[in-house]
Structure formats: C-alpha cells, structure tokens
Motif scaffolding. Structure first.
Motif, short mmCIF file in Angstrom:
data_model
loop_
_atom_site.label_atom_id
_atom_site.label_comp_id
_atom_site.label_asym_id
_atom_site.label_seq_id
_atom_site.Cartn_x
_atom_site.Cartn_y
_atom_site.Cartn_z
N CYS A 8 34.19 84.33 101.66
CA CYS A 8 34.82 83.58 100.53
C CYS A 8 35.98 82.53 101.04
CB CYS A 8 34.97 84.41 99.30
SG CYS A 8 35.44 83.60 97.73
N LEU A 13 38.34 87.88 95.64
CA LEU A 13 36.80 88.17 95.18
C LEU A 13 36.45 88.89 94.23
CD1 LEU A 13 35.54 88.86 98.99
CD2 LEU A 13 36.15 86.62 97.91
N CYS A 37 34.08 84.73 93.76
CA CYS A 37 33.40 84.54 95.05
C CYS A 37 32.26 83.44 94.97
CB CYS A 37 33.05 85.65 96.06
SG CYS A 37 32.67 85.57 97.58
N LEU A 141 35.79 94.21 100.19
CA LEU A 141 36.10 92.96 99.68
C LEU A 141 37.37 92.98 99.28
CD1 LEU A 141 32.92 92.29 97.33
CD2 LEU A 141 33.67 91.12 99.49
N ASP A 164 41.35 88.95 103.40
CA ASP A 164 40.11 89.28 103.81
C ASP A 164 40.04 90.01 105.25
OD1 ASP A 164 37.53 89.44 104.27
OD2 ASP A 164 37.06 87.23 103.69
#
Length: 247
Positions: A8, A13, A37, A141, A164
């Motif tokens: 993403c 997200l 996302c 995530l 991330d």
C-alpha cells in the motif's frame, strides 16, 4: 489462493476506530473498521473468555470501505486483518496471512501468526477501557486504533504501528541494539530502502516476489530466549534482543 497483495502507498492500511459513550451509561461501544489500502482485506474478530462474539466474526472489506460493529459493556477481544483470501460460496477457503481455520467467519478461532492484533477490554460501571496494538504474534499489516468519546470530558491516545515492515529486505546483521520504532524513510550504506524498522530476512513470510508478513523470533526459531520461556521465563531473565527491537 488469491493474488499476492501489493504494498500500500499509505502507511495506514487498517483503522480501528473505537468511539464510546461513558461506561457508566451502559451504552454499547461501536468499533468502526476502515480499510485504507488499495486492496481487499478480510477482518476477523475474536471475543475474550466470558464475553459474547460480535455480530460477525469475519467479513470482506474492500478498499475505502468501513464496517461498524457494536460491542456490549465489558466486552473484551481482539481484531485483525487477513490478506490474500479466497472463499467459496459456503465461506470456506484460505488466507495468505491471519487465517482463522479456513473460514470467512472465524467463529471463535484466532488468527494464525503472524498477524498484527488490536486488543481491547472495555470497562463496566464507570471502569476504564484498555486497548493496544500488539505485534507479539508477528506482523502482517500496519494498524492504528483511534478512540473517540461521543460525549463527556476526557481524551485517549491513538496507538498502533504505522510502519510497513514488509516493504524491504533487511538482514538482522544490520539491526542496531536500540533501533528506533518511529517511522523513518531513507537508505542505508547498502542502498536498502527503509520505512521505519524492517523485517529481517529470516523472519519474513514470502509469497511470490516479496514479503507479506513478518514472524516473531519466537515463532521462527522456537528458542526459550526469544519466547521468554524456560530459563528465560522471568522479566529479569527475558531481555530485549535484536529481533524484538524491530517490534
């Protein structure tokens, strides 16, 4: 199984938004789960011992969509997002990360590690609410939880993991003892792009051309020093490692 998920472009997200009325009113808490996302996720929910399951324990959530779930006073449990899922018409299937027994509705099954977890225990009769975003079972995530009171004084802090960890391959030999958890962007001497802490290669869950999740060292190696068990089963003996610094 579904196509490998793409990274993403946003840090955020999954947003777990928890507005509530003051616990003493006895009113239900509403959790608003939003997918920020560019790909579909499949959130799952699991109630804690002695509290009922929510109205749904698993569902599909497309990009930009939100779902609101009501929870009674004193409810406790956890929520997480599954990725790369494929389900048939009967709700049976499999997910690349966060799977809960191969079903759309988790029905009392928890997330298969690694998965980022939102955990919450709601107060009752004026009691306090407790919540956190946990990486104890690994990471799949970025998740952030933002509580909002619908009425009355007071404010609570947002919490979560915005980085991330799947975005780059970064060997643990480059990890510093006190690697900062704040989100940063840049390049090290080897040209490795970092967005906050990165998942060490030996902890990565790889699908296709890239990492889709990051295991805990306990899950990956099963050693007492990483699992805080055996001779390392006390707070004094279980000390941070280069791997726990990632999380």
């Amino acid at each position: 199984m579904g196509e490998p998920r793409h990274h993403c472009k946003l840090w955020l997200l999954l947003l777990a938004l928890a507005p509530w009325l003051h616990a003493s009113t006895g009113a239900a808490t509403t959790f608003t789960i939003a997918n920020y996302c560019a790909y579909t996720i499949w959130p799952g929910t699991l109630a804690g011992s002695g509290t009922p399951q929510l109205s749904t324990t698993g569902f599909e959530l497309g990009p930009g969509q939100t779902v609101r779930l009501a929870a009674p006073p004193a409810w406790s449990g956890r929520m997480w997002a599954r990725t790369g899922c494929v389900f048939d018409a009967a709700g049976a299937g499999v997910c690349q990360t966060g799977d809960c027994g191969g079903r759309m509705e988790c029905r009392g099954a928890g997330a298969t590690p690694p998965a980022t977890l939102f955990e919450v225990t709601l107060g009752k009769g004026g009691g306090e609410d407790f919540y956190d975003v946990s990486l104890v079972d690994g990471y799949n995530l970025p998740v952030v939880a933002i509580p909002r009171a619908l009425r009355g004084p007071g404010a609570c802090n947002a919490t979560g993991c915005l980085a991330d960890l799947n975005r780059c391959k970064y060997s643990s030999e480059h990890l510093m003892p006190a690697l900062p958890l704040r989100a940063i962007a840049g390049s090290d001497d080897h040209g490795v792009w970092m967005d906050g802490a990165a998942c060490p290669t030996e902890l990565q869950v790889v699908y296709g051309a890239g990492a889709i999740a990051c295991r805990s060292a306990c899950e990956a190696f099963g050693q007492d020093r990483y699992c805080c068990s055996g001779a390392y089963g006390t707070p004094a003996a279980c000390r941070p490692t280069s791997y726990s610094s990632v999380f």
